[in-house]
Design a protein around this motif. Sequence first.
Motif, PDB file in Angstrom:
ATOM      1  N   LYS A 118     -35.138 -48.551 -12.754  1.00 47.00           N
ATOM      2  CA  LYS A 118     -36.094 -47.174 -12.330  1.00 47.00           C
ATOM      3  C   LYS A 118     -37.666 -47.768 -11.655  1.00 47.00           C
ATOM      4  CE  LYS A 118     -34.139 -44.368 -16.452  1.00 47.00           C
ATOM      5  NZ  LYS A 118     -35.212 -43.849 -17.810  1.00 47.00           N
ATOM      6  N   PRO A 119     -37.749 -48.030 -11.493  1.00 45.87           N
ATOM      7  CA  PRO A 119     -39.461 -47.871 -11.225  1.00 45.87           C
ATOM      8  C   PRO A 119     -39.580 -48.131  -9.409  1.00 45.87           C
ATOM      9  CG  PRO A 119     -39.380 -50.263 -13.164  1.00 45.87           C
ATOM     10  CD  PRO A 119     -37.747 -49.410 -12.681  1.00 45.87           C
ATOM     11  N   SER A 120     -38.087 -48.701  -9.331  1.00 50.13           N
ATOM     12  CA  SER A 120     -37.369 -48.936  -7.340  1.00 50.13           C
ATOM     13  C   SER A 120     -37.553 -47.422  -7.576  1.00 50.13           C
ATOM     14  CB  SER A 120     -36.141 -48.879  -7.368  1.00 50.13           C
ATOM     15  OG  SER A 120     -36.391 -50.714  -7.823  1.00 50.13           O
ATOM     16  N   VAL A 121     -37.416 -46.256  -7.680  1.00 47.71           N
ATOM     17  CA  VAL A 121     -37.623 -44.746  -6.999  1.00 47.71           C
ATOM     18  C   VAL A 121     -38.878 -44.187  -7.143  1.00 47.71           C
ATOM     19  CG1 VAL A 121     -37.091 -42.035  -7.385  1.00 47.71           C
ATOM     20  CG2 VAL A 121     -35.109 -44.294  -8.059  1.00 47.71           C
ATOM     21  N   THR A 122     -40.078 -44.674  -7.961  1.00 47.04           N
ATOM     22  CA  THR A 122     -41.480 -44.546  -7.181  1.00 47.04           C
ATOM     23  C   THR A 122     -41.560 -45.901  -6.116  1.00 47.04           C
ATOM     24  OG1 THR A 122     -42.135 -44.664  -9.404  1.00 47.04           O
ATOM     25  CG2 THR A 122     -43.706 -44.731  -7.458  1.00 47.04           C
ATOM     26  N   GLU A 123     -41.083 -46.967  -5.937  1.00 47.16           N
ATOM     27  CA  GLU A 123     -41.230 -47.397  -4.560  1.00 47.16           C
ATOM     28  C   GLU A 123     -40.587 -47.374  -3.884  1.00 47.16           C
ATOM     29  OE1 GLU A 123     -41.115 -51.277  -7.664  1.00 47.16           O
ATOM     30  OE2 GLU A 123     -39.909 -51.366  -6.102  1.00 47.16           O
ATOM     31  N   ALA A 124     -39.313 -46.916  -3.951  1.00 46.30           N
ATOM     32  CA  ALA A 124     -38.445 -46.462  -2.476  1.00 46.30           C
ATOM     33  C   ALA A 124     -39.331 -44.771  -2.033  1.00 46.30           C
ATOM     34  CB  ALA A 124     -37.156 -46.060  -3.176  1.00 46.30           C
ATOM     35  N   ARG A 125     -39.929 -44.313  -3.122  1.00 52.74           N
ATOM     36  CA  ARG A 125     -40.165 -42.887  -2.339  1.00 52.74           C
ATOM     37  C   ARG A 125     -41.693 -43.706  -1.172  1.00 52.74           C
ATOM     38  NH1 ARG A 125     -40.593 -39.516  -7.152  1.00 52.74           N
ATOM     39  NH2 ARG A 125     -42.316 -40.777  -7.509  1.00 52.74           N
ATOM     40  N   ARG A 126     -42.425 -43.855  -1.800  1.00 50.92           N
ATOM     41  CA  ARG A 126     -43.547 -44.939  -1.318  1.00 50.92           C
ATOM     42  C   ARG A 126     -43.311 -46.060   0.259  1.00 50.92           C
ATOM     43  NH1 ARG A 126     -46.028 -48.092  -5.803  1.00 50.92           N
ATOM     44  NH2 ARG A 126     -47.316 -46.362  -7.382  1.00 50.92           N
ATOM     45  N   PHE A 127     -41.792 -46.360   0.541  1.00 51.42           N
ATOM     46  CA  PHE A 127     -41.761 -47.441   0.737  1.00 51.42           C
ATOM     47  C   PHE A 127     -41.974 -46.209   2.521  1.00 51.42           C
ATOM     48  CE2 PHE A 127     -38.000 -48.025   3.835  1.00 51.42           C
ATOM     49  CZ  PHE A 127     -37.983 -48.973   4.145  1.00 51.42           C
ATOM     50  N   VAL A 128     -41.171 -44.609   1.938  1.00 47.66           N
ATOM     51  CA  VAL A 128     -40.839 -43.674   2.635  1.00 47.66           C
ATOM     52  C   VAL A 128     -42.165 -43.034   3.320  1.00 47.66           C
ATOM     53  CG1 VAL A 128     -40.209 -41.078   3.468  1.00 47.66           C
ATOM     54  CG2 VAL A 128     -38.386 -42.595   2.058  1.00 47.66           C
ATOM     55  N   THR A 129     -43.464 -42.830   2.355  1.00 50.55           N
ATOM     56  CA  THR A 129     -44.413 -42.528   2.618  1.00 50.55           C
ATOM     57  C   THR A 129     -44.984 -43.112   3.882  1.00 50.55           C
ATOM     58  OG1 THR A 129     -44.024 -41.318   0.372  1.00 50.55           O
ATOM     59  CG2 THR A 129     -46.716 -40.771   1.703  1.00 50.55           C
TER      60      THR A 129
END
Length: 133
Positions: free
Chosen positions: A14-25
């Motif tokens: 689950k924490p990877s969802v936030t990390e993936a969003r930050r990667f995009v940002t």
Amino acid sequence: MSPWRMSRHFLGAKPSVTEARRFVTTFLKGWPLVGDAELIVSELATNAIRHSASGRFGGRFVVTIQVAADRLWLGVLDEGGPRAPKIFRRNGEVETGRGLLIVSEIAADWGVFGDEQGRTVWAVLDLEESSCR
Ligand SMILES: Nc1ncnc2c1ncn2[C@@H]1O[C@H](COP(=O)(O)OP(=O)(O)O)[C@@H](O)[C@H]1O
Ligand SMILES: [Mg+2]
């Protein structure tokens, strides 16, 4: 605009969802459609973890961003499994998942390729149209 692409692995947790969003940002900061891109990647990463073998212990998924001319391509490669991505249409009674429905509504185009060994769910955003939104 010169074309570029970027991919990164994430652990299937689950924490990877936030990390993936930050990667995009991080890579799309200042772009007009960064919010849409973040939403799409969040939904697809959540699905990879929840519905594919990427969510098993030790699993992972890959997020790819590609920019070419006036288009932005986003893809999430998972580790497959027996189930396949499928849009639930609203039927008025059953409140089902809406992630893919939302993705299909905000993307100019989207699709799935691959098989039970691994599937890529992808979406394209039209950067030119964004100036009118
Ligand atoms: N990456 C995936 N691998 C396998 N099945 C998927 C994947 N993404 C989505 N699905 C299937 O498509 C359905 C619809 O996805 P979605 O609209 O995001 O709703 P939800 O995730 O809330 O169930 C899921 O319930 C699941 O059965
Ligand atoms: Mg979902």
